[in-house]
Design a protein around this motif. Structure first.
Motif, PDB file in Angstrom:
ATOM      1  N   CYS A  92      -8.053   1.906  10.182  1.00  0.00           N
ATOM      2  CA  CYS A  92      -7.121   2.020   9.051  1.00  0.00           C
ATOM      3  C   CYS A  92      -6.789   3.489   8.803  1.00  0.00           C
ATOM      4  O   CYS A  92      -7.676   4.281   8.441  1.00  0.00           O
ATOM      5  N   THR A  94      -4.923   6.593   6.818  1.00  0.00           N
ATOM      6  CA  THR A  94      -4.507   6.853   5.434  1.00  0.00           C
ATOM      7  C   THR A  94      -3.550   8.043   5.326  1.00  0.00           C
ATOM      8  O   THR A  94      -3.226   8.479   4.228  1.00  0.00           O
ATOM      9  N   ASN A  95      -3.129   8.581   6.477  1.00  0.00           N
ATOM     10  CA  ASN A  95      -2.069   9.594   6.429  1.00  0.00           C
ATOM     11  C   ASN A  95      -1.307   9.591   7.753  1.00  0.00           C
ATOM     12  O   ASN A  95      -1.731   8.943   8.729  1.00  0.00           O
ATOM     13  N   GLY A 122       0.771  -1.106   7.178  1.00  0.00           N
ATOM     14  CA  GLY A 122      -0.102  -1.102   5.995  1.00  0.00           C
ATOM     15  C   GLY A 122      -0.048  -2.435   5.250  1.00  0.00           C
ATOM     16  O   GLY A 122      -1.075  -2.966   4.821  1.00  0.00           O
ATOM     17  N   GLY A 134      -6.127  -0.793  -0.650  1.00  0.00           N
ATOM     18  CA  GLY A 134      -5.131  -0.514   0.386  1.00  0.00           C
ATOM     19  C   GLY A 134      -4.015   0.399  -0.044  1.00  0.00           C
ATOM     20  O   GLY A 134      -3.091   0.645   0.733  1.00  0.00           O
ATOM     21  N   ASP A 136      -3.582   3.506  -0.189  1.00  0.00           N
ATOM     22  CA  ASP A 136      -3.298   4.687   0.643  1.00  0.00           C
ATOM     23  C   ASP A 136      -3.257   4.361   2.145  1.00  0.00           C
ATOM     24  O   ASP A 136      -3.117   5.269   2.966  1.00  0.00           O
ATOM     25  N   ILE A 137      -3.376   3.082   2.504  1.00  0.00           N
ATOM     26  CA  ILE A 137      -3.385   2.747   3.940  1.00  0.00           C
ATOM     27  C   ILE A 137      -1.946   2.705   4.457  1.00  0.00           C
ATOM     28  O   ILE A 137      -1.121   1.919   3.989  1.00  0.00           O
ATOM     29  N   ASP A 246     -12.544   3.041   8.135  1.00  0.00           N
ATOM     30  CA  ASP A 246     -11.755   3.789   7.154  1.00  0.00           C
ATOM     31  C   ASP A 246     -11.634   5.219   7.695  1.00  0.00           C
ATOM     32  O   ASP A 246     -12.602   5.988   7.652  1.00  0.00           O
ATOM     33  N   SER A 248     -10.199   7.723   6.568  1.00  0.00           N
ATOM     34  CA  SER A 248     -10.219   8.822   5.592  1.00  0.00           C
ATOM     35  C   SER A 248     -11.630   9.364   5.396  1.00  0.00           C
ATOM     36  O   SER A 248     -11.821  10.550   5.186  1.00  0.00           O
ATOM     37  N   ARG A 292     -13.712   2.074  -0.561  1.00  0.00           N
ATOM     38  CA  ARG A 292     -12.739   1.369   0.296  1.00  0.00           C
ATOM     39  C   ARG A 292     -12.741  -0.132   0.061  1.00  0.00           C
ATOM     40  O   ARG A 292     -11.720  -0.802   0.215  1.00  0.00           O
TER      41      ARG A 292
END
Ligand SMILES: Cc1cc2nc3c(=O)[nH]c(=O)nc-3n(C[C@H](O)[C@H](O)[C@H](O)COP(=O)(O)OP(=O)(O)OC[C@H]3O[C@@H](n4cnc5c(N)ncnc54)[C@H](O)[C@@H]3O)c2cc1C
Length: 322
Positions: A92, A94-95, A122, A134, A136-137, A246, A248, A292
């Motif tokens: 996943c 996140t950016n 996402g 979710g 920021d995913i 995750d 991030s 998360r």
């Protein structure tokens, strides 16, 4: 003096797999030397058991294109189970930088022949796993043939098959030295006597550098502690879930028995032969977990069931072969 065509030092999953592959290729006099009373007491028995082809480098992808179908047919080939569960790996992002990394890897994986990997939006991740936070995913990458095996069973299966076809396993035997002559390796010195051989395979995992030193080779392998926390039975997240990563925080988890197995690579960890579980890690990992997966705020864990093992670290995090 005993002789062996090939001596393998270490009866973990790597030594056992090599014993299997050599024996299956017709090598008849393979000797595996393990200092413990049983196999799997090194890193193999401590592993999270994740197997994936979603790697970034061609060599790692190539090896998984061989090993994952192998695990899928392990029981048919060897007659022993390895408990391969193709539940997938879901990364996943996140950016955008993480997503670009996944996209580049995806293109390389597909080009090399991995046909079960796909990029996911996402929204799809949010609808598949509404239990995840979710917001920021931005997207992710999923491969359905990635999943988990039981590394202990796999090591036992490899070694048992090899032993049934001519290989030998010495347990309770420590390699304490190597003798060299003008042609290279001449023998392996053990607590059970010396074994004459010209071929030695160093499969000592986190201890590989000490074996290499016997032969005058400086091998850049360092042990790094890695801790895992299993939960008690928990039904608020699906047990059919893949390994979820995750990106991030690096927190990742997968279903295990009736609960979940949680992992996070603590950046403060330093190299060394530390295998004690640090109770302070529970709070660190649960903080990342609940961030998360909000329902993991209620995840019951018993720190007494948590454990630590050693990752064999190399400078570029890739295996050393040759
Ligand atoms: C917590 C944790 C989670 C992990 N999760 C994953 C994962 O999800 N997926 C993944 O692919 N990998 C994972 N790993 C890494 C994986 O476990 C290792 O890469 C793998 O088990 C290494 O296998 P090995 O056979 O090389 O080493 P080991 O299993 O450590 O075997 C080496 C053997 O050599 C023996 N030995 C050492 N010195 C001597 C000597 N002088 N004489 C005789 N015998 C000797 C040891 O006793 C040991 O049994 C994880 C590791 C840890 C610690």
């Amino acid at each position: 003096m005993q002789t062996a065509d090939v001596v393998i030092i270490g009866g973990g999953i790597v030594g056992s797999s090599i014993a299997y592959h050599l024996t299956a290729s017709g090598c008849r006099n393979v000797l595996v030397i393990e200092r413990e009373s049983a196999q799997g007491k090194g890193s193999t028995g401590k592993s999270m058991g994740g197997v994936r082809a979603q790697f970034s480098t061609p060599v790692s992808i190539q090896m998984s294109l061989y090993s994952i179908p192998f695990y899928a047919s392990f029981e048919q080939r060897l007659g022993y189970p390895c408990d391969y569960r193709p539940q997938g790996y879901l990364f996943c992002a996140t950016n955008d930088k993480q997503m670009a990394y996944l996209r580049t890897n995806y293109a390389r994986q597909v080009k090399m022949g991995l046909n079960k990997v796909r990029l996911v939006a996402g929204d799809e991740i949010r609808s598949l796993f509404p239990q995840l936070r979710g917001d920021d995913i931005v997207g992710g990458s999923f491969c359905s043939t990635d999943g988990f095996v039981d590394p202990y069973s796999a090591a036992i299966g490899f070694m048992t098959w090899a032993a049934e076809h001519g290989a030998t396993l010495w347990k309770n035997t420590e390699v304490t030295g190597v003798t060299l002559d003008a042609n290279g390796i001449a023998s392996v010195v053990t607590t059970r006597g010396s074994v004459a051989t010209r071929k030695l395979v160093n499969c000592a995992g986190p201890w590989a550098a000490s074996i290499a030193k016997f032969a005058g080779v400086a091998l850049p392998v360092e042990p790094l502690r890695r801790m895992l926390v299993p939960s008690e039975p928990f039904d608020e997240f699906p047990h059919t879930a893949p390994m979820i990563i995750d990106m991030s925080s690096g927190f990742h988890f997968r279903p295990e028995a009736r609960g979940f197995l949680l992992a996070w690579n603590d950046p403060e960890e330093t190299p060394g032969f530390k295998t004690d579980f640090d109770a302070a890690f529970v709070e660190k990992i649960l903080t990342r977990a609940a961030d998360r997966v909000p329902c993991f705020a209620n995840l019951p864990v018993n720190p007494k069931r948590a454990w630590a093992g050693l990752y064999e670290m190399t400078p570029d995090h890739l295996p050393i072969l040759g």
